[in-house]
Design a protein around this motif. Structure first.
Motif, short mmCIF file in Angstrom:
data_model
loop_
_atom_site.label_atom_id
_atom_site.label_comp_id
_atom_site.label_asym_id
_atom_site.label_seq_id
_atom_site.Cartn_x
_atom_site.Cartn_y
_atom_site.Cartn_z
N SER A 24 12.22 5.27 -24.74
CA SER A 24 11.06 5.41 -25.63
C SER A 24 10.06 4.29 -25.40
CB SER A 24 11.49 5.45 -27.09
OG SER A 24 12.16 4.26 -27.44
N GLN A 25 10.56 3.07 -25.26
CA GLN A 25 9.65 1.95 -25.01
C GLN A 25 9.09 2.01 -23.61
OE1 GLN A 25 11.20 -1.92 -25.91
NE2 GLN A 25 9.18 -2.87 -25.87
N ALA A 26 9.92 2.43 -22.65
CA ALA A 26 9.43 2.59 -21.28
C ALA A 26 8.28 3.59 -21.24
CB ALA A 26 10.57 3.05 -20.37
N GLY A 27 8.44 4.69 -21.98
CA GLY A 27 7.39 5.70 -22.03
C GLY A 27 6.10 5.16 -22.62
N SER A 28 6.22 4.32 -23.64
CA SER A 28 5.01 3.75 -24.26
C SER A 28 4.35 2.76 -23.31
CB SER A 28 5.36 3.06 -25.58
OG SER A 28 6.14 1.90 -25.37
N PHE A 29 5.16 2.04 -22.52
CA PHE A 29 4.60 1.11 -21.54
C PHE A 29 3.83 1.87 -20.47
CE2 PHE A 29 7.58 -2.83 -21.98
CZ PHE A 29 7.12 -3.00 -23.26
N VAL A 30 4.41 2.96 -19.97
CA VAL A 30 3.74 3.78 -18.96
C VAL A 30 2.44 4.35 -19.52
CG1 VAL A 30 3.88 5.93 -17.63
CG2 VAL A 30 5.84 4.36 -17.68
N GLU A 49 5.57 5.78 -3.11
CA GLU A 49 4.47 5.39 -2.24
C GLU A 49 3.18 6.10 -2.60
OE1 GLU A 49 5.28 5.64 1.89
OE2 GLU A 49 7.13 4.46 1.78
N ARG A 50 3.29 7.33 -3.07
CA ARG A 50 2.10 8.11 -3.41
C ARG A 50 2.34 8.85 -4.71
NH1 ARG A 50 3.08 8.74 1.94
NH2 ARG A 50 1.48 8.07 3.43
N GLY A 51 1.25 9.44 -5.23
CA GLY A 51 1.37 10.24 -6.44
C GLY A 51 0.50 9.73 -7.56
N ARG A 52 0.57 10.39 -8.69
CA ARG A 52 -0.21 9.99 -9.87
C ARG A 52 0.29 8.64 -10.37
NH1 ARG A 52 0.02 14.55 -14.25
NH2 ARG A 52 2.17 13.78 -14.22
N ILE A 53 -0.61 7.91 -11.01
CA ILE A 53 -0.26 6.58 -11.47
C ILE A 53 0.91 6.60 -12.45
CG2 ILE A 53 -2.05 6.64 -13.25
CD1 ILE A 53 -0.74 3.50 -11.38
N ASP A 54 0.96 7.59 -13.35
CA ASP A 54 2.06 7.62 -14.30
C ASP A 54 3.40 7.92 -13.61
OD1 ASP A 54 0.88 10.06 -13.85
OD2 ASP A 54 1.40 10.90 -15.79
N ASP A 55 3.38 8.77 -12.58
CA ASP A 55 4.60 9.04 -11.83
C ASP A 55 5.05 7.79 -11.07
OD1 ASP A 55 4.76 11.66 -12.64
OD2 ASP A 55 3.63 12.42 -10.93
N ARG A 56 4.11 7.06 -10.53
CA ARG A 56 4.45 5.84 -9.79
C ARG A 56 5.01 4.78 -10.73
NH1 ARG A 56 0.39 3.47 -5.88
NH2 ARG A 56 2.26 2.99 -4.70
N LEU A 57 4.40 4.67 -11.91
CA LEU A 57 4.91 3.72 -12.89
C LEU A 57 6.33 4.09 -13.34
CD1 LEU A 57 1.69 3.22 -15.04
CD2 LEU A 57 2.81 1.45 -13.68
N GLN A 58 6.56 5.38 -13.55
CA GLN A 58 7.87 5.83 -13.99
C GLN A 58 8.94 5.61 -12.93
OE1 GLN A 58 7.58 9.87 -15.40
NE2 GLN A 58 6.09 9.33 -16.99
#
Length: 210
Positions: free
Chosen positions: A12-18, A44-53
């Motif tokens: 839950s906190q990880a999701g809020s950070f992303v 290496e590539r992808g949407r910023i939220d996917d990369r953060l996750q």
């Protein structure tokens, strides 16, 4: 690959950070540096939220402390990361290099905190003082002399900007000195160079042209 677990602070906190971090201008090289520091995987590539996750909990926590909470650390590394991202935002679609060594006309190799390249040529260099006392006159003179030497060398012919950033402020005489030195170049078109100062306060950078 997506991060599979956040044992330290939970999903839950990880999701809020992303959710918070994806709204910030986080250039690729910053994500790479943080991932390396935290021994994290990174898409290496992808949407910023996917990369953060795809990053581990330590990396997300560190990114949040640096860019959302604007925390300081004893070594001044957090301030430098913010400065890297800020300089990157000034030069879209350019290559941003950290801790670059550039030779000057004198033959001396200058260690530059941030250098910006466009089409393979240096167009800007930037330094940042992350901790200690406000930037003084001696430091601005040293910065000017370094940039001037680079500009006159074979690798600095396309250099147009020089940014002196500070997370601890500037002394008034230091700003006046850099302004006078910058003004002295106005009548020399071949060596024209715009000097700027970037002051970090109230969690944002404000830039002033000298």
């Amino acid at each position: 690959m997506v991060n599979k677990g956040f044992p330290k602070f939970g999903m839950s906190q990880a999701g809020s950070f992303v959710a918070a971090l994806k709204n910030y201008n986080l250039p690729d090289f910053i994500l790479v540096l943080i991932a390396k520091e935290c021994k994290s995987e990174l898409l290496e590539r992808g949407r910023i939220d996917d990369r953060l996750q795809s990053m581990n909990d330590d990396a997300l926590h560190l990114l949040h402390k640096i860019f959302v909470d604007c925390e300081e650390d004893d070594a001044g590394k957090f301030a430098q990361y913010r400065f890297f991202a800020y300089v990157s935002s000034m030069y879209h679609k350019c290559e941003v290099l950290v801790n670059e060594t550039i030779p000057g006309k004198s033959g001396k190799n200058h260690k530059i905190l941030v250098a910006v390249k466009n089409n393979g040529m240096y167009i800007s260099v930037a330094q940042n003082k992350a901790k200690g006392n406000p930037v003084n006159k001696k430091e601005t003179n040293r910065f000017y002399d370094m940039v001037d030497d680079i500009k006159k060398g074979d690798h600095g012919t396309m250099l147009t900007d020089a940014v002196y950033g500070s997370s601890v402020g500037f002394r008034k005489d230091a700003l006046e000195e850099l302004k006078e030195l910058s003004k002295s170049r106005d009548n020399d078109p071949e060596n024209k160079l715009d000097f700027k100062t970037a002051n970090f306060e109230n969690n944002i950078y404000s830039v002033t042209k000298c």
